[in-house]
Design a protein around this motif. Structure first.
Motif, short mmCIF file in Angstrom:
data_model
loop_
_atom_site.label_atom_id
_atom_site.label_comp_id
_atom_site.label_asym_id
_atom_site.label_seq_id
_atom_site.Cartn_x
_atom_site.Cartn_y
_atom_site.Cartn_z
N LYS A 16 0.84 -1.20 0.00
CA LYS A 16 0.00 0.00 0.00
C LYS A 16 0.88 1.25 0.00
N GLY A 17 1.93 1.23 0.80
CA GLY A 17 2.82 2.38 0.87
C GLY A 17 3.50 2.68 -0.46
N ALA A 18 3.89 1.64 -1.19
CA ALA A 18 4.51 1.85 -2.50
C ALA A 18 3.53 2.51 -3.46
N ALA A 19 2.27 2.06 -3.45
CA ALA A 19 1.27 2.65 -4.35
C ALA A 19 0.97 4.09 -3.95
N GLN A 20 0.92 4.37 -2.65
CA GLN A 20 0.68 5.74 -2.20
C GLN A 20 1.86 6.64 -2.57
N ALA A 21 3.07 6.15 -2.38
CA ALA A 21 4.25 6.93 -2.72
C ALA A 21 4.29 7.21 -4.21
N PHE A 22 3.94 6.21 -5.01
CA PHE A 22 3.96 6.40 -6.46
C PHE A 22 2.87 7.38 -6.89
N LEU A 23 1.70 7.30 -6.26
CA LEU A 23 0.65 8.26 -6.57
C LEU A 23 1.09 9.68 -6.19
N GLY A 24 1.82 9.81 -5.08
CA GLY A 24 2.37 11.11 -4.72
C GLY A 24 3.32 11.62 -5.78
N ARG A 25 4.14 10.74 -6.35
CA ARG A 25 5.06 11.13 -7.43
C ARG A 25 4.30 11.54 -8.68
N VAL A 26 3.36 10.72 -9.08
CA VAL A 26 2.59 10.97 -10.31
C VAL A 26 1.88 12.32 -10.24
N THR A 27 1.19 12.58 -9.14
CA THR A 27 0.38 13.79 -9.04
C THR A 27 1.23 15.03 -8.82
N LEU A 28 2.41 14.88 -8.20
CA LEU A 28 3.33 16.01 -8.16
C LEU A 28 3.83 16.33 -9.55
N ASP A 78 1.97 12.22 2.47
CA ASP A 78 1.81 12.32 3.92
C ASP A 78 1.40 10.98 4.52
N ALA A 79 0.58 10.23 3.82
CA ALA A 79 0.15 8.92 4.32
C ALA A 79 1.35 7.99 4.49
N VAL A 80 2.28 8.04 3.54
CA VAL A 80 3.49 7.22 3.65
C VAL A 80 4.33 7.68 4.83
N ILE A 81 4.49 8.99 4.97
CA ILE A 81 5.32 9.54 6.05
C ILE A 81 4.75 9.17 7.41
N THR A 82 3.47 9.38 7.58
CA THR A 82 2.86 9.17 8.90
C THR A 82 2.60 7.70 9.21
N SER A 83 2.74 6.82 8.22
CA SER A 83 2.59 5.39 8.50
C SER A 83 3.73 4.87 9.39
N ASN A 84 4.87 5.56 9.34
CA ASN A 84 6.05 5.16 10.12
C ASN A 84 6.53 3.74 9.82
N LEU A 85 6.26 3.28 8.62
CA LEU A 85 6.68 1.94 8.22
C LEU A 85 8.03 1.95 7.50
N LEU A 134 -4.46 18.04 -8.40
CA LEU A 134 -3.43 17.00 -8.41
C LEU A 134 -2.45 17.17 -7.25
N LEU A 135 -2.07 18.40 -6.96
CA LEU A 135 -1.13 18.63 -5.86
C LEU A 135 -1.75 18.24 -4.52
N ASP A 136 -3.05 18.45 -4.37
CA ASP A 136 -3.73 18.00 -3.16
C ASP A 136 -3.58 16.50 -2.97
N LYS A 137 -3.73 15.75 -4.06
CA LYS A 137 -3.58 14.30 -3.99
C LYS A 137 -2.13 13.92 -3.66
N SER A 138 -1.19 14.66 -4.20
CA SER A 138 0.21 14.38 -3.92
C SER A 138 0.51 14.57 -2.44
N ILE A 139 0.01 15.65 -1.87
CA ILE A 139 0.24 15.93 -0.45
C ILE A 139 -0.36 14.82 0.42
N VAL A 140 -1.61 14.47 0.15
CA VAL A 140 -2.31 13.47 0.96
C VAL A 140 -1.60 12.12 0.91
N ASN A 141 -1.19 11.69 -0.27
CA ASN A 141 -0.61 10.36 -0.40
C ASN A 141 0.83 10.30 0.11
#
Length: 611
Positions: free
Chosen positions: A238-250, A277-284, A268-275
């Motif tokens: 899930k984190g990889a997909a969120q990180a990639f979505l953050g890249r794509v939308t940035l 941030d989800a990776v960052i705050t997951s602490n994984l 698009l930038l809103d989606k980049s921020i959200v995704n």
């Protein structure tokens, strides 16, 4: 004609074949050969059968011979969908795509000495293009799995592999979009008479919307990293997909912003921020910062192997920074590119060297700590520690994979130095050379086994900071501290953090500082040219001369000369060596041309503007 595929097991009972991915089996399961005749499968199942799959010995041996498998026999179990999905992992970018000439290679950027037709704007319309042809071949494989999944009786059993397929469909379409802009969207396998083969290209917006939809569908299903079993490590999380979505939308958000489409950009930038941030705050995930390596942590991250490859004998299990990696191993899957000898001493531009800040957090033209260019080493003093671990300093000792030439004990003692390749002579090319990606341990050429970081946490931090700034026109110190400053201070513990006060007090520009961090941290990882394109600054940066060290009035003036004591290359007004001049970049170069053969086959495609 008979063929044999050789399999072997490692000490952990993991079954490998050739240079491909792994299949886990029970320990002590011994399989030497599987005999094959010409495979009759309609699709690429013959290739994917050698890829990873959780099978017991008995189940594997009970399978039909591969030459007897038909499409009707397949797609019956979750294991078969997993097996088919394994092929998609071969689509990930890796060393051969990025460190050598390729569409995303830094060799085509403004930091390169490659003199590529793509970097100097002289490329022409090709008849065929491997990225186009390969992209659509991959999409057919992905769509085929998704089509079969739609007829599967228990969707919950295979939802993870469907999600992986959607991730990879997004991955391939994003690649095509970066290269060609709007392209035809195909979401099902096509036969030779399909009308879609004569359809026009979809718009850029439509392609990105499809990519976002596939990624959001995948995110809803994929497991977090913490839920992936040891035998499945390396699969999409899930984190990889969120990180990639953050890249794509940035990427697309900034592409649209700097082409005056702010409404689309903001969404698009809103989606980049959200995704992100989800990776960052997951602490994984966490930056690679083992105390035993100190400031050299970033150097050894990129050449990390399970064999001793660094002073602290730290192995790959300590690397929690790579969110998605193309995985290699010295014993099971070597890189098979001569990475060390290609990149130890490879030249780069003075423009890149001048980006590194001084230890007070200021650029060289503003910092009182900067020691100037008088000697061959003075400019490296008091600089960002990433500079001395990314680049080579004249007269320093270095090691490579040769014998002699490789490390003995990583202490730098007399024995270690005696086995080095000797002191570095920087008097070649531009005078600036890199050491990133170069192994120090003894191995033969092409045998390196470190992983390629498809997505790493440092990029996510930088994506987040940039997306916040470009969305809002500003960024708080708190947001900088939770993202960019973690990257900046990883190996610069005493350097001031980037802050609004630092920027204001020293006449800096926040956008430029955010971009500086990205250029330094992600060098030689396949981002630079794509970044210049999305920022719409390629037309400014790419035509600049490729310059090297300051020659006039420095030690280089006697160290680096040709006949008669002359400079080895022409000089600019500041006395810097000019390695390449006359570069051009026009609006058409932001996209590659559609290959002419594709337009002949389908005139509805239309060529990209200017080509």
């Amino acid at each position: 004609m008979k063929r044999h595929i050789k399999f072997f097991t490692d000490s952990e009972g993991v079954l490998w074949t050739g240079n491909v991915l792994r299949r886990s089996i029970r320990p002590n399961c011994k399989i030497k050969y599987i005999r094959m005749k010409t495979v009759k499968i309609i699709y690429i199942l013959a290739l994917t059968m050698v890829l990873s799959l959780q099978y017991s010995c008995n189940k594997l041996l009970d399978l039909k011979p591969l030459n007897e498998i038909s499409d009707a026999d397949y797609w019956k179990t979750p294991e078969q969908f997993k097996l088919a999905a394994n092929e998609f992992y071969t689509y990930l970018l890796t060393f051969g795509n990025v460190l050598y000439d390729g569409p995303h290679s830094d060799l085509r950027s403004d930091f390169s000495l490659a003199r590529s037709t793509f970097s100097n704007g002289t490329n022409t319309v090709p008849q065929t293009d491997g990225s186009w042809n390969g992209g659509y071949s991959r999409l057919r494989a992905i769509n085929y799995l998704l089509q079969k999944a739609s007829a599967y009786g228990n969707p919950a059993e295979i939802e993870r592999y469907v999600a992986e397929a959607k991730f990879f469909r997004a991955y391939v379409y994003f690649d095509l979009l970066q290269l060609f802009g709007g392209v035809p969207i195909v979401t099902s396998p096509l036969d030779i008479n399909a009308g879609e083969l004569q359809a026009p290209r979809n718009s850029r917006d439509e392609v990105i919307d499809q990519v976002v939809k596939d990624l959001e569908d995948a995110i809803a299903v994929l497991p977090p990293e913490s839920a992936i079993s040891a035998s499945d490590k390396g699969r999409i999380s899930k984190g990889a997909a969120q990180a990639f979505l953050g890249r794509v939308t940035l990427y697309e958000g900034t592409w649209q912003k700097f082409r005056n489409n702010s409404a689309r950009a903001n969404t698009l930038l809103d989606k980049s921020i959200v995704n992100s941030d989800a990776v960052i705050t997951s602490n994984l995930y966490q930056l690679f910062t083992p105390a035993a390596l100190g400031d050299s942590a970033l150097k050894y991250l990129f050449i990390l192997e399970d064999e001793r490859s660094n002073p602290a004998s730290i192995g790959k299990s300590a690397n929690k920074e790579y969110i998605l990696a193309n995985r290699y191993s010295f014993t099971q899957r070597q890189i098979r590119n001569n990475v060390t000898h290609t990149w130890l001493g490879a030249g780069t531009a003075g423009k890149f060297a001048r980006l590194f800040l001084c230890q007070d957090g200021l650029p060289v033209d503003k910092s009182p700590l900067f020691q100037g260019y008088a000697s061959t080493r003075s400019e490296y003093t008091n600089r960002d520690n990433r500079m001395r671990y990314t680049m080579m300093l004249d007269s320093n000792y270095y090691w490579d994979n040769e014998n002699p030439g490789s490390r003995i004990n990583w202490t730098g003692d007399a024995a270690d130095i005696a086995n080095s390749r000797g002191r570095h002579n920087g008097a070649s090319g531009t005078g600036y050379q890199t050491q990133k990606w170069a192994s120090e341990r003894r191995l033969n050429d092409n045998e390196e086994g470190y992983d390629w970081p498809v997505i790493r946490l440092a990029e996510v931090y930088l994506n987040y900071a940039e997306a916040v700034f470009e969305r809002n026109g500003s960024i708080s110190d708190d947001d900088l501290n939770k993202s960019l400053n973690l990257v900046r201070n990883r190996v610069n513990k005493t350097m001031p953090k980037l802050s609004n006060a630092l920027v204001t007090a020293n006449g800096l520009d926040m956008r430029s500082e955010i971009r500086r961090e990205r250029a330094i941290e992600l060098c030689l990882e396949g981002f630079r040219l794509d970044d210049l394109k999305r920022w719409k600054t390629a037309e400014i940066e790419m035509p600049m001369n490729i310059t090297g060290v300051k020659w006039t009035g420095t030690r280089w003036q006697t160290r680096y000369t040709v006949s008669g004591g002359n400079a080895p290359f022409p000089l600019d007004a500041n006395g810097n060596l000019i390695f390449e001049s006359g570069r051009v970049w026009t609006e058409k170069n932001y996209l590659l041309p559609i290959p002419s053969q594709q337009i002949q086959l389908n005139p509805q495609l239309e060529q990209n503007p200017g080509w």
